[in-house]
Write a protein that holds these residues in place. Structure first.
Motif, mmCIF file in Angstrom:
data_model
loop_
_atom_site.group_PDB
_atom_site.id
_atom_site.type_symbol
_atom_site.label_atom_id
_atom_site.label_comp_id
_atom_site.label_asym_id
_atom_site.label_seq_id
_atom_site.Cartn_x
_atom_site.Cartn_y
_atom_site.Cartn_z
ATOM 1 N N GLU A 219 0.832 -1.211 0.000
ATOM 2 C CA GLU A 219 0.000 0.000 0.000
ATOM 3 C C GLU A 219 0.865 1.258 0.000
ATOM 4 O OE1 GLU A 219 -3.012 0.213 2.940
ATOM 5 O OE2 GLU A 219 -4.263 -1.337 2.012
ATOM 6 N N LYS A 220 1.947 1.228 0.760
ATOM 7 C CA LYS A 220 2.823 2.395 0.836
ATOM 8 C C LYS A 220 3.506 2.650 -0.504
ATOM 9 C CE LYS A 220 6.442 4.445 3.713
ATOM 10 N NZ LYS A 220 7.341 4.248 4.889
ATOM 11 N N VAL A 221 3.961 1.577 -1.164
ATOM 12 C CA VAL A 221 4.603 1.721 -2.468
ATOM 13 C C VAL A 221 3.623 2.276 -3.492
ATOM 14 C CG1 VAL A 221 5.657 0.467 -4.387
ATOM 15 C CG2 VAL A 221 6.306 -0.096 -2.041
ATOM 16 N N LEU A 222 2.406 1.747 -3.508
ATOM 17 C CA LEU A 222 1.406 2.218 -4.472
ATOM 18 C C LEU A 222 1.056 3.680 -4.244
ATOM 19 C CD1 LEU A 222 -1.037 -0.841 -4.642
ATOM 20 C CD2 LEU A 222 0.829 -0.245 -6.201
ATOM 21 N N GLU A 223 1.133 4.112 -2.996
ATOM 22 C CA GLU A 223 0.826 5.513 -2.684
ATOM 23 C C GLU A 223 1.982 6.433 -3.078
ATOM 24 O OE1 GLU A 223 -0.496 8.289 1.149
ATOM 25 O OE2 GLU A 223 -0.245 6.131 1.379
ATOM 26 N N GLN A 224 3.217 5.990 -2.796
ATOM 27 C CA GLN A 224 4.373 6.848 -3.028
ATOM 28 C C GLN A 224 4.887 6.785 -4.472
ATOM 29 O OE1 GLN A 224 7.222 5.634 -0.050
ATOM 30 N NE2 GLN A 224 6.184 6.754 1.584
ATOM 31 N N GLU A 225 4.633 5.656 -5.143
ATOM 32 C CA GLU A 225 5.106 5.486 -6.521
ATOM 33 C C GLU A 225 3.993 4.849 -7.357
ATOM 34 O OE1 GLU A 225 8.702 3.280 -8.973
ATOM 35 O OE2 GLU A 225 8.918 3.574 -6.814
ATOM 36 N N PRO A 226 2.981 5.616 -7.723
ATOM 37 C CA PRO A 226 1.823 5.061 -8.445
ATOM 38 C C PRO A 226 2.201 4.338 -9.737
ATOM 39 C CG PRO A 226 1.390 7.303 -7.707
ATOM 40 C CD PRO A 226 2.841 7.059 -7.467
ATOM 41 N N GLY A 227 3.274 4.756 -10.370
ATOM 42 C CA GLY A 227 3.673 4.140 -11.629
ATOM 43 C C GLY A 227 4.152 2.706 -11.492
ATOM 44 N N TYR A 228 4.481 2.302 -10.258
ATOM 45 C CA TYR A 228 4.956 0.939 -10.046
ATOM 46 C C TYR A 228 3.843 -0.069 -10.333
ATOM 47 C CZ TYR A 228 8.037 -2.583 -7.940
ATOM 48 O OH TYR A 228 8.867 -3.655 -7.724
ATOM 49 N N TYR A 229 2.615 0.322 -10.031
ATOM 50 C CA TYR A 229 1.460 -0.532 -10.337
ATOM 51 C C TYR A 229 1.359 -0.772 -11.841
ATOM 52 C CZ TYR A 229 -3.399 -1.839 -11.208
ATOM 53 O OH TYR A 229 -4.534 -2.470 -11.651
ATOM 54 N N GLY A 230 1.472 0.296 -12.617
ATOM 55 C CA GLY A 230 1.387 0.169 -14.072
ATOM 56 C C GLY A 230 2.517 -0.657 -14.645
ATOM 57 N N GLN A 233 1.685 -4.298 -14.074
ATOM 58 C CA GLN A 233 0.589 -4.735 -14.934
ATOM 59 C C GLN A 233 1.043 -4.965 -16.372
ATOM 60 O OE1 GLN A 233 -2.513 -5.564 -13.910
ATOM 61 N NE2 GLN A 233 -1.829 -5.148 -11.826
ATOM 62 N N ASN A 234 2.055 -4.246 -16.820
ATOM 63 C CA ASN A 234 2.529 -4.354 -18.195
ATOM 64 C C ASN A 234 3.747 -5.272 -18.336
ATOM 65 O OD1 ASN A 234 0.668 -2.541 -19.529
ATOM 66 N ND2 ASN A 234 1.691 -0.878 -18.450
ATOM 67 N N ALA A 235 4.266 -5.745 -17.208
ATOM 68 C CA ALA A 235 5.444 -6.609 -17.228
ATOM 69 C C ALA A 235 5.015 -8.082 -17.222
ATOM 70 C CB ALA A 235 6.353 -6.302 -16.038
ATOM 71 N N ASP A 236 6.004 -8.960 -17.267
ATOM 72 C CA ASP A 236 5.751 -10.404 -17.404
ATOM 73 C C ASP A 236 5.560 -11.050 -16.036
ATOM 74 O OD1 ASP A 236 5.393 -12.814 -18.656
ATOM 75 O OD2 ASP A 236 7.536 -13.244 -18.852
ATOM 76 N N TYR A 240 -2.436 -13.806 -11.925
ATOM 77 C CA TYR A 240 -3.017 -13.803 -10.581
ATOM 78 C C TYR A 240 -2.326 -12.764 -9.695
ATOM 79 C CZ TYR A 240 -5.524 -15.638 -6.557
ATOM 80 O OH TYR A 240 -6.361 -15.765 -5.481
ATOM 81 N N THR A 241 -1.024 -12.564 -9.877
ATOM 82 C CA THR A 241 -0.313 -11.521 -9.132
ATOM 83 C C THR A 241 -0.881 -10.152 -9.475
ATOM 84 O OG1 THR A 241 1.714 -12.854 -9.078
ATOM 85 C CG2 THR A 241 1.950 -10.486 -8.693
ATOM 86 N N LYS A 242 -1.140 -9.931 -10.757
ATOM 87 C CA LYS A 242 -1.717 -8.658 -11.185
ATOM 88 C C LYS A 242 -3.120 -8.477 -10.611
ATOM 89 C CE LYS A 242 0.940 -8.713 -15.500
ATOM 90 N NZ LYS A 242 0.906 -8.728 -16.980
ATOM 91 N N LYS A 243 -3.883 -9.561 -10.563
ATOM 92 C CA LYS A 243 -5.239 -9.516 -10.003
ATOM 93 C C LYS A 243 -5.196 -9.141 -8.515
ATOM 94 C CE LYS A 243 -8.834 -12.933 -8.810
ATOM 95 N NZ LYS A 243 -10.103 -12.340 -9.259
#
Length: 258
Positions: A219-230, A233-236, A240-243
């Motif tokens: 949660e902290k990473v997604l808040e501080q670095e939103p681009g990490y989520y993207g 999602q676009n990496a290999d 289920y991990t993406k879900k």
């Protein structure tokens, strides 16, 4: 010893094109469904993986391209398979680390929204390795006193796994004849996704186990670095991990809006 069941459990085994959970495909799946009243239902399917099967893999399980050429692709079987397992706990041999993650990937690719919520899994290999350290064939001989014929055929391995678990319950007094307890015993670590890229720390919070944010709270990473989520999602990464990551992101967003 017969299993004490409060709900059905599906023992299953996969034969595949290889061992990469993200990239490899199922070529055979066998499911043995055991009901609380002792009734059993068994199904086995050959599957066209829509790709060549590597020679080294054919040498392992004996399933050739010609053998599966006219068989259905997984997407054609996905709903039938899901309907068989949807009300059940899951059991297998090395299933927590391989069979369940790969099956989940195949189902998600087929647009079947599979997850493990409301169910548990029992990995018979983990019981065996904690107690005796052997292979499936050796386990079958050790616990059941029989030679495993047709090893590496999905159906033979599935039925052997079921028989081994019953014999393990007979042999080890400290194993409780309860699927949830067996699941806890066979769980190696508290994964949030199947592949172990996201696990829970001692406080029960999700953390990453890889890369530059290894050990950091998701949660902290997604808040501080939103681009990490993207990027994920676009990496290999496994579907289920993406879900799972999407569910964490949406949960955090919903908490903010509440």
């Amino acid at each position: 010893m017969e299993l004490k069941l409060h709900r059905p459990i599906c023992f299953f085994d996969l034969e595949t094109t290889g061992t990469d959970i993200c990239k490899d495909r199922i070529v055979e799946i066998s499911i043995l469904k055991v009901y609380p009243n002792g009734n059993k239902e068994s199904r086995t399917w050959l599957v066209n993986p829509e790709r060549p099967i590597p020679p080294q893999t054919i040498a392992f399980h004996g399933i050739t391209d010609e053998k599966v050429a006219n068989e259905p692709i997984f997407k054609e079987l996905a709903h039938t398979i899901y309907n068989m397992i949807k009300d059940s706990d899951l059991g297998g041999y090395n299933s927590d680390r391989f069979d369940i993650p790969l099956l989940a990937e195949e189902l998600l690719r087929a647009d079947v929204d599979f997850d493990m919520k409301g169910r548990v899994s029992v990995d018979v290999q983990t019981i065996f390795h904690k107690k005796e350290e052997r292979t499936l064939s050796a386990a079958y001989k050790f616990y059941c006193g029989q030679v495993l014929e047709n090893a590496h055929s999905a159906e033979a391995d599935t039925n052997a796994t079921y028989e081994i678990l019953k014999s393990q319950l007979d042999r080890y007094d400290d194993l409780e004849n309860d699927i949830r307890s067996l699941s806890e015993y066979t769980t190696r670590k508290v994964n949030v996704d199947f592949a172990g890229f996201i696990v829970k720390d001692k406080d029960g919070d999700e953390i990453f186990t890889f890369g530059k944010h290894k050990g950091a709270k998701v949660e902290k990473v997604l808040e501080q670095e939103p681009g990490y989520y993207g990027w994920i999602q676009n990496a290999d990464f496994p579907l289920y991990t993406k879900k799972v990551l999407t569910a964490i992101k949406l949960r955090k967003l919903n908490n903010k809006l509440a």
